[in-house]
Design an enzyme around this catalytic site. Structure first.
Site, PDB file in Angstrom:
ATOM      1  N   CYS A   1     -13.275 -42.998 -43.119  1.00  0.00           N
ATOM      2  CA  CYS A   1     -12.819 -42.350 -44.355  1.00  0.00           C
ATOM      3  C   CYS A   1     -12.129 -43.331 -45.318  1.00  0.00           C
ATOM      4  CB  CYS A   1     -11.908 -41.174 -44.035  1.00  0.00           C
ATOM      5  SG  CYS A   1     -10.729 -41.506 -42.720  1.00  0.00           S
TER       6      CYS A   1
ATOM      7  N   GLN B   1      -2.283 -42.832 -45.249  1.00  0.00           N
ATOM      8  CA  GLN B   1      -3.292 -41.941 -44.688  1.00  0.00           C
ATOM      9  C   GLN B   1      -2.709 -40.615 -44.192  1.00  0.00           C
ATOM     10  OE1 GLN B   1      -5.772 -45.797 -43.075  1.00  0.00           O
ATOM     11  NE2 GLN B   1      -6.307 -43.817 -42.194  1.00  0.00           N
TER      12      GLN B   1
ATOM     13  N   HIS C   1      -6.254 -39.080 -48.365  1.00  0.00           N
ATOM     14  CA  HIS C   1      -5.750 -40.445 -48.190  1.00  0.00           C
ATOM     15  C   HIS C   1      -5.519 -41.087 -49.558  1.00  0.00           C
ATOM     16  CE1 HIS C   1      -6.574 -40.070 -44.049  1.00  0.00           C
ATOM     17  NE2 HIS C   1      -7.542 -40.966 -43.877  1.00  0.00           N
TER      18      HIS C   1
HETATM   19  N1  LIG Z   1     -10.523 -36.316 -39.790  1.00  0.00           N
HETATM   20  C1  LIG Z   1     -10.999 -37.160 -40.694  1.00  0.00           C
HETATM   21  O1  LIG Z   1     -10.451 -37.316 -41.783  1.00  0.00           O
HETATM   22  C2  LIG Z   1     -12.256 -37.946 -40.410  1.00  0.00           C
HETATM   23  C3  LIG Z   1     -12.824 -38.690 -41.437  1.00  0.00           C
HETATM   24  C4  LIG Z   1     -13.992 -39.429 -41.191  1.00  0.00           C
HETATM   25  C5  LIG Z   1     -14.559 -39.388 -39.933  1.00  0.00           C
HETATM   26  N2  LIG Z   1     -13.965 -38.648 -38.945  1.00  0.00           N
HETATM   27  C6  LIG Z   1     -14.632 -38.603 -37.644  1.00  0.00           C
HETATM   28  O2  LIG Z   1     -15.208 -37.305 -37.537  1.00  0.00           O
HETATM   29  C7  LIG Z   1     -15.193 -36.883 -36.175  1.00  0.00           C
HETATM   30  C8  LIG Z   1     -14.461 -35.527 -36.095  1.00  0.00           C
HETATM   31  O3  LIG Z   1     -13.124 -35.740 -36.498  1.00  0.00           O
HETATM   32  P1  LIG Z   1     -12.106 -34.526 -36.662  1.00  0.00           P
HETATM   33  O4  LIG Z   1     -10.944 -35.087 -37.373  1.00  0.00           O
HETATM   34  O5  LIG Z   1     -12.790 -33.325 -37.221  1.00  0.00           O
HETATM   35  O6  LIG Z   1     -11.684 -34.234 -35.132  1.00  0.00           O
HETATM   36  P2  LIG Z   1     -11.158 -32.892 -34.486  1.00  0.00           P
HETATM   37  O7  LIG Z   1     -10.453 -32.061 -35.487  1.00  0.00           O
HETATM   38  O8  LIG Z   1     -10.410 -33.308 -33.279  1.00  0.00           O
HETATM   39  O9  LIG Z   1     -12.497 -32.127 -34.051  1.00  0.00           O
HETATM   40  C9  LIG Z   1     -13.330 -32.613 -33.033  1.00  0.00           C
HETATM   41  C10 LIG Z   1     -14.486 -31.668 -32.863  1.00  0.00           C
HETATM   42  O10 LIG Z   1     -15.371 -32.216 -31.895  1.00  0.00           O
HETATM   43  C11 LIG Z   1     -15.654 -31.202 -30.927  1.00  0.00           C
HETATM   44  N3  LIG Z   1     -15.984 -31.803 -29.638  1.00  0.00           N
HETATM   45  C12 LIG Z   1     -15.202 -32.555 -28.835  1.00  0.00           C
HETATM   46  N4  LIG Z   1     -15.850 -32.890 -27.708  1.00  0.00           N
HETATM   47  C13 LIG Z   1     -17.090 -32.321 -27.816  1.00  0.00           C
HETATM   48  C14 LIG Z   1     -18.227 -32.277 -26.970  1.00  0.00           C
HETATM   49  N5  LIG Z   1     -18.224 -32.882 -25.778  1.00  0.00           N
HETATM   50  N6  LIG Z   1     -19.306 -31.573 -27.394  1.00  0.00           N
HETATM   51  C15 LIG Z   1     -19.323 -30.942 -28.589  1.00  0.00           C
HETATM   52  N7  LIG Z   1     -18.259 -30.953 -29.436  1.00  0.00           N
HETATM   53  C16 LIG Z   1     -17.165 -31.632 -29.048  1.00  0.00           C
HETATM   54  C17 LIG Z   1     -14.387 -30.374 -30.856  1.00  0.00           C
HETATM   55  O11 LIG Z   1     -14.697 -29.124 -30.264  1.00  0.00           O
HETATM   56  P3  LIG Z   1     -13.543 -28.280 -29.480  1.00  0.00           P
HETATM   57  O12 LIG Z   1     -12.785 -27.577 -30.548  1.00  0.00           O
HETATM   58  O13 LIG Z   1     -14.319 -27.368 -28.599  1.00  0.00           O
HETATM   59  O14 LIG Z   1     -12.733 -29.288 -28.719  1.00  0.00           O
HETATM   60  C18 LIG Z   1     -14.076 -30.279 -32.342  1.00  0.00           C
HETATM   61  O15 LIG Z   1     -14.910 -29.304 -32.936  1.00  0.00           O
HETATM   62  C19 LIG Z   1     -14.509 -38.006 -35.385  1.00  0.00           C
HETATM   63  O16 LIG Z   1     -15.481 -38.854 -34.839  1.00  0.00           O
HETATM   64  C20 LIG Z   1     -13.704 -38.727 -36.451  1.00  0.00           C
HETATM   65  O17 LIG Z   1     -13.489 -40.092 -36.125  1.00  0.00           O
HETATM   66  C21 LIG Z   1     -12.845 -37.922 -39.157  1.00  0.00           C
END
Ligand SMILES: NC(=O)c1ccc[n+]([C@@H]2O[C@H](COP(=O)([O-])OP(=O)(O)OC[C@H]3O[C@@H](n4cnc5c(N)ncnc54)[C@H](OP(=O)(O)O)[C@@H]3O)[C@@H](O)[C@H]2O)c1
Length: 365
Positions: A151, A178, A264
């Site tokens: 991001c 951030q 951010h």
């Molecule tokens: N947050 C940001 O600003 C941002 C920006 C750019 C990129 N990212 C990337 O985007 C991805 C998601 O980030 P996030 O912030 O949304 O994280 P998050 O809020 O922790 O959400 C993670 C998601 O992944 C699911 N998950 C975890 N293990 C899984 C599995 N084995 N099979 C299927 N689904 C699974 C979780 O499901 P449950 O609810 O069932 O656990 C939840 O829906 C990450 O790789 C992160 O690095 C995030």
């Protein structure tokens, strides 16, 4: 507002909005996954065309975002079962962790899906393009799986692109501010819980972050290497170099968490490839894609995370010659400029960027 004329959401996402397109979101219950669903809901995509996968159905049998109410399905462990689950899907948006993304790629490609992933799994994989549509859309050509960058890298690349195109870039020094939601859905709850506890005088113990996030500022929580750089800082350098196809690009980031829910911010000092007048820099940024100038010195109105929250553009302001600018040539031209920029990292920094990529890939099929 300077988002180019033909980039209205309806046009930009037309391929996703059409009635025959079927989508899946892996990680639909997380911070990024929910934002993907929110954008799809705003586009009028009906629930019957979207499949929501998570690790389990523990957080609820259904998820509701805007007009969409979807059953949550546990992503199967087995690759064959994942392929079966994605059989009639056109686009998969990855919004889970890198290990899960690696499990999804092969079955998704096998059944002919476009797979756009938000995790770090493929960002440095030479077989997978790493794309910010406003910067390097040409890298999408013929791709099935595409990585959406970190991001902070998306924010920096989008904000600097007009300057890179017009003047070239010699060096970038950037300090990030951030939002906690960059660490996922659980981090938002942690900030809220800690803020209440601190105000009520209760003891607080951090769980998502190593430090208190309420009323505090701390170095990004990712691992620190032997040279003192953390993983987030390394990602910015490596990913921007890849996006720019400039392996020696000079970028010096310092990444910091601030007690902000979403969006951010970055303080950027840039050395251009050639001297420019401030008016020329301002004109280039004003014409840039995906950028909105917020820079009213009289009213002291500049980008803030709250202004950026829920929006789709990169807010750019505090546009000025750096305080130590070296004047070269007539009229005060210099290579040294400073900016302050903000974007909602859950939107342009993740969900929106991934959907922009998916829409382009689908439209090109
Ligand atoms: N947050 C940001 O600003 C941002 C920006 C750019 C990129 N990212 C990337 O985007 C991805 C998601 O980030 P996030 O912030 O949304 O994280 P998050 O809020 O922790 O959400 C993670 C998601 O992944 C699911 N998950 C975890 N293990 C899984 C599995 N084995 N099979 C299927 N689904 C699974 C979780 O499901 P449950 O609810 O069932 O656990 C939840 O829906 C990450 O790789 C992160 O690095 C995030």
């Amino acid at each position: 507002m300077s988002d180019h004329g033909d980039r209205s959401p309806a046009r930009e996402f037309a391929a996703l909005a059409r009635g025959s397109t079927r989508l899946a979101v892996v990680g639909a219950t997380g911070a990024v996954g929910r934002e993907v669903l929110a954008i799809l809901a705003d586009l009028g995509v009906e629930g019957g065309r979207v499949r929501a996968f998570a690790s389990s159905v523990d957080s609820g049998p259904t998820i509701r975002v805007g007009s969409l109410e979807l059953p949550v399905v546990a992503l199967p462990e087995d690759s064959g079962e994942i392929a079966t689950a994605l059989n009639d899907v056109d686009v998969v948006i990855g919004a889970a962790d890198a290990v899960t993304a690696a499990r999804v790629r092969e079955p998704a490609e096998r059944v002919g899906c476009v797979f756009v992933d938000n995790s770090s799994a493929f960002r440095l994989d030479p077989s997978v393009p790493l794309v910010v549509p406003e910067v390097n859309p040409e890298d999408l050509d013929g791709a099935c799986t595409v990585a959406s960058p970190n991001c902070s890298a998306i924010l920096l690349a989008t904000a600097l692109e007009p300057l890179r195109r017009s003047f070239g870039i010699e060096r970038v020094v950037v300090a990030t501010y951030q939002a906690v939601s960059g660490a996922g859905f659980a981090a938002i709850a942690e900030l809220e819980r800690q803020s209440r506890a601190v105000l009520d005088g209760h003891p607080v113990r951090p769980s998502v972050f190593p430090e208190l996030c309420a009323f505090n500022v701390f170095a990004h929580e990712s691992e620190v290497d032997g040279d003192g750089h953390n993983v987030e800082e390394r990602k910015i350098v490596e990913e921007i170099r890849r996006i720019w196809r400039a392996p020696d690009a000079r970028i010096a980031p310092t990444c910091v968490r601030v007690p902000v829910r979403r969006a951010h911010s970055q303080a950027i000092t840039v050395e251009l490839g050639r001297p420019a007048l401030e008016a020329d820099v301002r004109a280039a940024l004003t014409a840039g894609q995906g950028i909105e100038i917020v820079d009213d010195r009289d009213e002291r109105r500049f980008p803030t995370p709250l202004r950026a929250s829920g929006g789709d553009t990169v807010l750019v302001g505090r546009i000025r010659r750096a305080a130590d600018a070296r004047v070269e040539g007539g009229g005060g031209a210099t290579r040294d400029f400073a900016l302050f920029v903000c974007t909602d990292q859950l939107r342009k920094g993740a969900a929106r960027n991934a959907l922009q990529i998916a829409a382009r890939l689908l439209a090109a099929r």
